[in-house]
Design a protein around this motif. Structure first.
Motif, PDB file in Angstrom:
ATOM      1  N   UNK A 193     -21.793  49.872   0.904  1.00  0.00           N
ATOM      2  CA  UNK A 193     -20.380  49.497   0.895  1.00  0.00           C
ATOM      3  C   UNK A 193     -19.976  48.914  -0.452  1.00  0.00           C
ATOM      4  N   UNK A 194     -20.856  48.103  -1.016  1.00  0.00           N
ATOM      5  CA  UNK A 194     -20.565  47.502  -2.317  1.00  0.00           C
ATOM      6  C   UNK A 194     -20.516  48.569  -3.400  1.00  0.00           C
ATOM      7  N   UNK A 195     -21.428  49.525  -3.320  1.00  0.00           N
ATOM      8  CA  UNK A 195     -21.416  50.625  -4.286  1.00  0.00           C
ATOM      9  C   UNK A 195     -20.109  51.409  -4.191  1.00  0.00           C
ATOM     10  N   UNK A 196     -19.671  51.681  -2.973  1.00  0.00           N
ATOM     11  CA  UNK A 196     -18.398  52.400  -2.786  1.00  0.00           C
ATOM     12  C   UNK A 196     -17.230  51.617  -3.370  1.00  0.00           C
ATOM     13  N   UNK A 197     -17.216  50.288  -3.173  1.00  0.00           N
ATOM     14  CA  UNK A 197     -16.124  49.459  -3.698  1.00  0.00           C
ATOM     15  C   UNK A 197     -16.087  49.512  -5.233  1.00  0.00           C
ATOM     16  N   UNK A 198     -17.272  49.400  -5.836  1.00  0.00           N
ATOM     17  CA  UNK A 198     -17.337  49.371  -7.299  1.00  0.00           C
ATOM     18  C   UNK A 198     -16.963  50.721  -7.907  1.00  0.00           C
ATOM     19  N   UNK A 199     -17.456  51.790  -7.318  1.00  0.00           N
ATOM     20  CA  UNK A 199     -17.162  53.117  -7.878  1.00  0.00           C
ATOM     21  C   UNK A 199     -15.710  53.541  -7.632  1.00  0.00           C
ATOM     22  N   UNK A 200     -15.050  52.881  -6.697  1.00  0.00           N
ATOM     23  CA  UNK A 200     -13.644  53.200  -6.419  1.00  0.00           C
ATOM     24  C   UNK A 200     -12.682  52.407  -7.293  1.00  0.00           C
ATOM     25  N   UNK A 201     -13.189  51.496  -8.112  1.00  0.00           N
ATOM     26  CA  UNK A 201     -12.328  50.689  -8.974  1.00  0.00           C
ATOM     27  C   UNK A 201     -11.647  51.572 -10.023  1.00  0.00           C
ATOM     28  N   UNK A 202     -10.447  51.204 -10.458  1.00  0.00           N
ATOM     29  CA  UNK A 202      -9.761  51.994 -11.498  1.00  0.00           C
ATOM     30  C   UNK A 202     -10.521  51.908 -12.823  1.00  0.00           C
ATOM     31  N   UNK A 203     -10.805  53.054 -13.413  1.00  0.00           N
ATOM     32  CA  UNK A 203     -11.611  53.123 -14.629  1.00  0.00           C
ATOM     33  C   UNK A 203     -10.941  52.453 -15.826  1.00  0.00           C
ATOM     34  N   UNK A 204      -9.614  52.400 -15.837  1.00  0.00           N
ATOM     35  CA  UNK A 204      -8.937  51.803 -16.980  1.00  0.00           C
ATOM     36  C   UNK A 204      -9.071  50.286 -17.020  1.00  0.00           C
ATOM     37  N   UNK A 205      -9.295  49.671 -15.865  1.00  0.00           N
ATOM     38  CA  UNK A 205      -9.419  48.215 -15.804  1.00  0.00           C
ATOM     39  C   UNK A 205     -10.872  47.745 -15.700  1.00  0.00           C
ATOM     40  N   UNK A 206     -11.713  48.548 -15.073  1.00  0.00           N
ATOM     41  CA  UNK A 206     -13.104  48.153 -14.870  1.00  0.00           C
ATOM     42  C   UNK A 206     -14.054  49.264 -15.306  1.00  0.00           C
ATOM     43  N   UNK A 207     -13.983  49.679 -16.560  1.00  0.00           N
ATOM     44  CA  UNK A 207     -14.780  50.838 -16.997  1.00  0.00           C
ATOM     45  C   UNK A 207     -16.289  50.607 -16.891  1.00  0.00           C
ATOM     46  N   UNK A 208     -16.747  49.429 -17.263  1.00  0.00           N
ATOM     47  CA  UNK A 208     -18.188  49.179 -17.260  1.00  0.00           C
ATOM     48  C   UNK A 208     -18.731  48.990 -15.837  1.00  0.00           C
ATOM     49  N   UNK A 209     -17.993  48.270 -15.028  1.00  0.00           N
ATOM     50  CA  UNK A 209     -18.426  48.057 -13.644  1.00  0.00           C
ATOM     51  C   UNK A 209     -18.485  49.384 -12.899  1.00  0.00           C
ATOM     52  N   UNK A 210     -17.489  50.214 -13.084  1.00  0.00           N
ATOM     53  CA  UNK A 210     -17.445  51.505 -12.405  1.00  0.00           C
ATOM     54  C   UNK A 210     -18.561  52.426 -12.906  1.00  0.00           C
ATOM     55  N   UNK A 211     -18.770  52.459 -14.215  1.00  0.00           N
ATOM     56  CA  UNK A 211     -19.754  53.357 -14.813  1.00  0.00           C
ATOM     57  C   UNK A 211     -21.183  52.973 -14.422  1.00  0.00           C
ATOM     58  N   UNK A 212     -21.446  51.656 -14.367  1.00  0.00           N
ATOM     59  CA  UNK A 212     -22.824  51.199 -14.145  1.00  0.00           C
ATOM     60  C   UNK A 212     -23.012  50.558 -12.764  1.00  0.00           C
ATOM     61  N   UNK A 213     -22.178  50.949 -11.816  1.00  0.00           N
ATOM     62  CA  UNK A 213     -22.208  50.333 -10.485  1.00  0.00           C
ATOM     63  C   UNK A 213     -23.599  50.369  -9.855  1.00  0.00           C
ATOM     64  N   UNK A 214     -24.262  51.505  -9.907  1.00  0.00           N
ATOM     65  CA  UNK A 214     -25.577  51.640  -9.262  1.00  0.00           C
ATOM     66  C   UNK A 214     -26.598  50.705  -9.895  1.00  0.00           C
ATOM     67  N   UNK A 215     -26.549  50.554 -11.223  1.00  0.00           N
ATOM     68  CA  UNK A 215     -27.496  49.662 -11.899  1.00  0.00           C
ATOM     69  C   UNK A 215     -27.200  48.186 -11.605  1.00  0.00           C
ATOM     70  N   UNK A 216     -25.910  47.870 -11.502  1.00  0.00           N
ATOM     71  CA  UNK A 216     -25.519  46.479 -11.274  1.00  0.00           C
ATOM     72  C   UNK A 216     -26.025  45.947  -9.937  1.00  0.00           C
ATOM     73  N   UNK A 217     -26.107  46.786  -8.923  1.00  0.00           N
ATOM     74  CA  UNK A 217     -26.517  46.316  -7.596  1.00  0.00           C
ATOM     75  C   UNK A 217     -27.910  46.821  -7.222  1.00  0.00           C
ATOM     76  N   UNK A 218     -28.659  47.291  -8.196  1.00  0.00           N
ATOM     77  CA  UNK A 218     -29.985  47.835  -7.923  1.00  0.00           C
ATOM     78  C   UNK A 218     -30.992  46.715  -7.702  1.00  0.00           C
ATOM     79  N   UNK A 219     -32.120  47.077  -7.097  1.00  0.00           N
ATOM     80  CA  UNK A 219     -33.218  46.130  -6.921  1.00  0.00           C
ATOM     81  C   UNK A 219     -33.110  45.311  -5.650  1.00  0.00           C
ATOM     82  N   UNK A 220     -34.259  44.897  -5.144  1.00  0.00           N
ATOM     83  CA  UNK A 220     -34.301  44.044  -3.958  1.00  0.00           C
ATOM     84  C   UNK A 220     -34.196  42.583  -4.359  1.00  0.00           C
ATOM     85  N   UNK A 221     -34.035  41.719  -3.368  1.00  0.00           N
ATOM     86  CA  UNK A 221     -34.015  40.281  -3.642  1.00  0.00           C
ATOM     87  C   UNK A 221     -35.276  39.812  -4.340  1.00  0.00           C
TER      88      UNK A 221
END
Length: 241
Positions: A193-221
């Motif tokens: 769900x978090x990945x979907x939220x990040x990738x759905x962000x507008x690219x003009x306002x959140x270019x880095x978050x949208x582009x690197x969404x999978x890396x930002x939330x990767x890994x276990x605790x």
């Protein structure tokens, strides 16, 4: 009642056994160990937020005033809890060749103990414990850092920073678990769900978050836990270097 002793004895023997009152069971005395046991039980079953002197007294089947003969206040219970947990931590013999691995191993033990008792790491925050078991673990951590060639001041500050992170990590994990169990906390999102939220962000306002969404939330605790401790430890250098 018969006056003759023989008649009195005969009268006693004539009474049904069921009429003989059984002695009342003796109540267990309140001790520091039993208070600690009860407090651990409360945290394990109800979470740290439920821990009060009144609740501990209820588990022991007594009133709060009975506990004050053995403890000072709620902070005293926190100190006992930390001592009980830290008694389970196994400390290695400090080895300069693998001091970072040893330090990580000790903090993984502490993290896992915290996670067994939801929210209990709050008891370690904003408190300098003088419990001998807590001091034993602190001494062990300091010894590992010193064996790695870290100067005493840096070792002391590093121990505080590492311990703070471990407490905060465990507390966050407990809060997330608690919120996920609550039906009105729908904003706690799953990984997908978090990945979907990040990738759905507008690219003009959140270019880095949208582009690197999978890396930002990767890994276990645990992956992120070891990364953070490694990051802190990698900045510690030997006093001789």
């Amino acid at each position: 009642m018969p006056t003759d002793p023989r008649q009195r004895r005969a009268a006693r023997h004539a009474q049904p056994a069921a009429d003989t009152a059984a002695p009342a069971p003796r109540k267990q005395p309140i001790t520091v160990e039993r208070i600690t046991d009860a407090a651990m039980q409360v945290v394990a079953t109800e979470g740290y937020d439920a821990l009060t002197i009144r609740r501990v007294a209820a588990v022991l089947g007594t009133g709060p005033s009975s506990l004050y003969a053995h403890i000072v206040n709620k902070d005293d219970i926190d100190d006992l809890l930390m001592g009980r947990l830290y008694a389970e931590v196994v400390l290695p013999e400090p080895d300069p060749a693998v001091w970072r691995e040893q330090l990580l191993g000790v903090y993984i033990q502490i993290r896992d103990l915290y996670l067994q008792y939801p929210g209990i790491s709050r008891a370690a925050l904003a408190m300098v414990s003088t419990n001998l078991e807590t001091l034993r673990v602190g001494e062990g951590i300091l010894s590992i850092l010193l064996a790695g060639g870290i100067d005493p001041k840096t070792a002391g500050w590093a121990r505080d920073a590492l311990s703070l992170y471990v407490s905060a990590y465990a507390l966050e994990q407990s809060l997330v678990s608690q919120r996920r169990r609550s039906q009105d906390q729908e904003w706690v999102l799953s990984h997908d769900e978090l990945l979907d939220r990040f990738t759905a962000l507008p690219a003009d306002k959140f270019p880095q978050t949208k582009r690197h969404a999978a890396q930002l939330i990767s890994g276990t605790g645990p992956d992120r836990f070891e990364f953070a401790l490694g990051l802190l430890m990698s900045n510690l250098s030997s006093a001789s270097s």
